[in-house]
Design a protein around this motif. Sequence first.
Motif, PDB file in Angstrom:
ATOM      1  N   THR A   6     120.542 -14.883   4.635  1.00  0.00           N
ATOM      2  CA  THR A   6     120.739 -13.842   3.639  1.00  0.00           C
ATOM      3  C   THR A   6     122.018 -13.102   3.994  1.00  0.00           C
ATOM      4  O   THR A   6     122.590 -13.300   5.056  1.00  0.00           O
TER       5      THR A   6
ATOM      6  N   ALA B 233     116.411 -18.757  -2.582  1.00  0.00           N
ATOM      7  CA  ALA B 233     117.727 -19.155  -2.086  1.00  0.00           C
ATOM      8  C   ALA B 233     117.810 -18.977  -0.571  1.00  0.00           C
ATOM      9  O   ALA B 233     118.404 -19.804   0.133  1.00  0.00           O
ATOM     10  N   ALA B 234     117.205 -17.913  -0.059  1.00  0.00           N
ATOM     11  CA  ALA B 234     117.209 -17.685   1.388  1.00  0.00           C
ATOM     12  C   ALA B 234     116.445 -18.783   2.114  1.00  0.00           C
ATOM     13  O   ALA B 234     116.883 -19.268   3.169  1.00  0.00           O
TER      14      ALA B 234
ATOM     15  N   LEU C 119     125.253 -15.507   1.100  1.00  0.00           N
ATOM     16  CA  LEU C 119     124.343 -15.809  -0.002  1.00  0.00           C
ATOM     17  C   LEU C 119     124.743 -15.061  -1.255  1.00  0.00           C
ATOM     18  O   LEU C 119     124.709 -15.596  -2.353  1.00  0.00           O
ATOM     19  N   LYS C 120     125.163 -13.822  -1.094  1.00  0.00           N
ATOM     20  CA  LYS C 120     125.550 -13.012  -2.249  1.00  0.00           C
ATOM     21  C   LYS C 120     126.763 -13.615  -2.946  1.00  0.00           C
ATOM     22  O   LYS C 120     126.835 -13.649  -4.176  1.00  0.00           O
TER      23      LYS C 120
ATOM     24  N   ASN D 159     120.510  -8.824   1.735  1.00  0.00           N
ATOM     25  CA  ASN D 159     120.846  -8.692   0.316  1.00  0.00           C
ATOM     26  C   ASN D 159     120.103  -7.486  -0.235  1.00  0.00           C
ATOM     27  O   ASN D 159     118.943  -7.260   0.105  1.00  0.00           O
TER      28      ASN D 159
ATOM     29  N   TRP E 150     116.721 -12.538   6.165  1.00  0.00           N
ATOM     30  CA  TRP E 150     116.262 -13.808   6.725  1.00  0.00           C
ATOM     31  C   TRP E 150     116.069 -13.669   8.234  1.00  0.00           C
ATOM     32  O   TRP E 150     116.899 -13.085   8.921  1.00  0.00           O
TER      33      TRP E 150
ATOM     34  N   TYR F 125     116.477 -14.503  -4.748  1.00  0.00           N
ATOM     35  CA  TYR F 125     117.002 -14.370  -3.395  1.00  0.00           C
ATOM     36  C   TYR F 125     116.051 -14.964  -2.358  1.00  0.00           C
ATOM     37  O   TYR F 125     116.488 -15.577  -1.377  1.00  0.00           O
TER      38      TYR F 125
ATOM     39  N   GLU G 291     115.865 -15.724 -12.850  1.00  0.00           N
ATOM     40  CA  GLU G 291     115.911 -16.515 -11.626  1.00  0.00           C
ATOM     41  C   GLU G 291     116.525 -17.882 -11.925  1.00  0.00           C
ATOM     42  O   GLU G 291     116.203 -18.532 -12.907  1.00  0.00           O
TER      43      GLU G 291
ATOM     44  N   SER H  18     125.542 -16.787  -5.039  1.00  0.00           N
ATOM     45  CA  SER H  18     124.404 -16.731  -5.949  1.00  0.00           C
ATOM     46  C   SER H  18     124.875 -16.648  -7.391  1.00  0.00           C
ATOM     47  O   SER H  18     125.953 -16.145  -7.686  1.00  0.00           O
TER      48      SER H  18
ATOM     49  N   GLN I 254     115.147 -11.079  -9.699  1.00  0.00           N
ATOM     50  CA  GLN I 254     116.216 -11.162  -8.710  1.00  0.00           C
ATOM     51  C   GLN I 254     115.652 -11.345  -7.300  1.00  0.00           C
ATOM     52  O   GLN I 254     116.190 -12.127  -6.504  1.00  0.00           O
TER      53      GLN I 254
END
Length: 255
Positions: A238, A231-232, A242-243, A206, A194, A228, A253, A246, A224
């Motif tokens: 990121t 979500a980012a 985030l990991k 990530n 990000w 990400y 997804e 998630s 995936q």
Amino acid sequence: MSDTLQPAAALAVRLRALTPARVGLGRTGVSLQTRDLLDFQRAHAQARDAVHARLDSAALAAEIESSIRPEVLQLHSAAAGRAEYLQRPDLGRRLNEASRALLAEQPRDEVDLAIVIADGLSALAVERHVPELLQELLPRLSDLWLAPICIVQQGRVAIADEIGQALNARISVILIGERPGLSSPDSLGAYITWQPRPGRTDAERNCISNIRAEGLSYAQAAAQLGFYLRAARRRQLTGVALKEESQLLGGVESE
């Protein structure tokens, strides 16, 4: 003694069916059997070849432009050649002056995503997997404004930070050849960052790894990556945070 060896041998056979790892290798006296030694030497040679191989970026750019996306930029890191790249990781993390000048000519409008492709430590992985992965990935990103795809020779993961910043991208994704193993000379990785800019750390990224026929499929990796990326954008970050939060269910997804 034979009664105890038979179950062990049977277990080794079952384990070898589940993994390419070298499990339960046979012995001749105190040494490996010739076939296993030759197989190890072949795998070691393949890994060395993958590390030293040169990426044909012109051929890859032509393939992407003709069938996937017309806008492709060919760039080069500050490492002049493969030997220098392997000896000076820092040079692989930044662009040479010609590449910086080329990026400076691009429009400065903000884009959602910059996709970078780099040889990393396995040009073989890039040539084998990137076109197919992009075919799976790009239809999932139809709502995002993409910068021109960049192909970098002699590049490391962090070079996407400089490229993403130069292209005014909110997120960068670098598809890069991973360090070869003795059973995986062609493993591809993807790193998502990000607000890319020089100085970002690995904790702020990530990673999706082991993209190849024997590992993560193109469809799973694309799903995936799509997760990400969305979500980012939603959380504007990121990396580790985030990991931890998630939820990826079977590679599908999920929001």
